[in-house]
Design an enzyme around this catalytic site. Structure first.
Site, PDB file in Angstrom:
ATOM      1  N   SER A 108      59.940  -4.735 123.325  1.00  0.00           N
ATOM      2  CA  SER A 108      60.199  -5.561 122.238  1.00  0.00           C
ATOM      3  C   SER A 108      60.260  -5.025 120.779  1.00  0.00           C
ATOM      4  O   SER A 108      59.201  -5.031 120.910  1.00  0.00           O
ATOM      5  CB  SER A 108      60.871  -6.991 122.060  1.00  0.00           C
ATOM      6  OG  SER A 108      61.145  -6.910 124.194  1.00  0.00           O
ATOM      7  N   GLY A 140      55.718 -11.468 117.643  1.00  0.00           N
ATOM      8  CA  GLY A 140      56.776 -12.584 116.296  1.00  0.00           C
ATOM      9  C   GLY A 140      58.235 -12.017 116.669  1.00  0.00           C
ATOM     10  O   GLY A 140      58.727 -12.592 115.863  1.00  0.00           O
ATOM     11  N   GLU A 199      57.259  -9.510 127.396  1.00  0.00           N
ATOM     12  CA  GLU A 199      56.447  -8.572 127.403  1.00  0.00           C
ATOM     13  C   GLU A 199      54.981  -8.436 127.612  1.00  0.00           C
ATOM     14  O   GLU A 199      54.135  -7.587 128.729  1.00  0.00           O
ATOM     15  CB  GLU A 199      56.060  -8.795 126.026  1.00  0.00           C
ATOM     16  CG  GLU A 199      56.759  -7.970 124.739  1.00  0.00           C
ATOM     17  CD  GLU A 199      56.754  -8.315 123.304  1.00  0.00           C
ATOM     18  OE1 GLU A 199      58.119  -8.234 122.869  1.00  0.00           O
ATOM     19  OE2 GLU A 199      55.860  -9.094 122.958  1.00  0.00           O
TER      20      GLU A 199
END
Length: 277
Positions: free
Chosen positions: A70, A141, A148
């Site tokens: 991502s 972030g 992930e």
């Protein structure tokens, strides 16, 4: 004397002198600073593209299952992956790490799957907020750290792509927003207090930008950002924080990435491999 209706013509200083008055933040200096910032941003975007293209070309082969990360850099990786699938007639199956990644896969006409159908991946490619000399990462972030990390853990090879701004010798050198930690909403206060008790620093609940209230992850959880005050043994910190009741996952990726590709300011790509223990 009445000055209404007058037009004043001012002789401007040479461009080379505009930088000397940076402390006054006059419009001329701000304009020059904005131009410089734009140049850096453009270089960073090109660096992301070069890193992403190189990683996809080096690590993706026919008949593979690929974990798609991502963030802003992964956009270039998916674009290059789609190019290769069309040009080389590759059979590639993609497993996303977020809603954003899923949409990118669909928009580029790639084959979408999940960990239920493909629990073992050949390679996962993802970005990072910061990468240190040992390939310890700060991620999250964008708020997608849990998925992930799950996808990366299922891959035989985990590869990181980033621009030159994310490369640092030590965690916290470049990324100043802290370590993201995903928590169950009801636990965000006790978890925050416990982290400060254990490791010091400051913990903030991440708030939404275009919505009222906190950021909510794809898993319907909250994100804490822990701003630490000193260097730590990040493997130990990661384990300790994950043991706190209410913590879902941390944005510390320790000993997971095997290679990182950094796009540089001059258009090249710098490669760093994880140290051999």
């Amino acid at each position: 004397m009445n000055f209404r209706g007058w037009v004043a013509f001012v002789k401007l200083p040479p461009a080379s002198l505009l930088w000397s008055c940076a402390s006054c933040r006059c419009p001329l200096v701000l304009a020059a600073s904005l131009k410089t910032s734009t140049c850096v941003a453009n270089m960073a975007e090109e660096a992301k593209k070069q890193a992403a293209y190189t990683a996809v070309d080096n690590h993706v082969q026919n008949n593979q299952v690929v974990g798609v990360g991502s963030g802003s850099t992964i956009v270039y990786a998916v674009h290059r992956l789609a190019e290769r699938v069309r040009q080389e007639k590759l059979n590639i199956i993609c497993v996303p790490t977020s809603f954003q990644a899923r949409q990118l896969i669909l928009q580029h006409g790639l084959m979408l799957s999940d960990l239920d159908r493909h629990p073992e991946l050949d390679v996962a490619i993802d970005g990072a907020d910061e990468v240190d000399a040992d390939l310890t990462l700060i991620k999250g972030g964008g708020g997608c750290l849990t998925q992930e990390k799950i996808v990366a853990s299922c891959a035989r090879h985990f590869v990181v792509i980033a621009d030159f701004r994310k490369d640092s010798k030590a965690i916290g050198q470049q990324w100043r927003k802290g370590v993201p930690i995903e928590v169950v909403p009801m636990a965000h206060v006790p978890v925050s207090r416990r982290i400060v008790q254990l490791f010091g620093g400051e913990v903030n609940l991440r708030m939404g930008v275009s919505k009222a209230g906190p950021v909510v992850t794809d898993n319907s959880n909250f994100i804490l950002d822990w701003k630490f005050e000193r260097a730590h043994c990040w493997g130990d910190v990661n384990k300790a924080i994950k043991m706190i009741p209410g913590v879902v996952e941390t944005g510390l990726f320790v000993g997971m990435a095997e290679r990182a590709y950094f796009g540089t300011e001059d258009g090249r790509v710098r490669v760093r491999d994880a140290p051999v223990n």
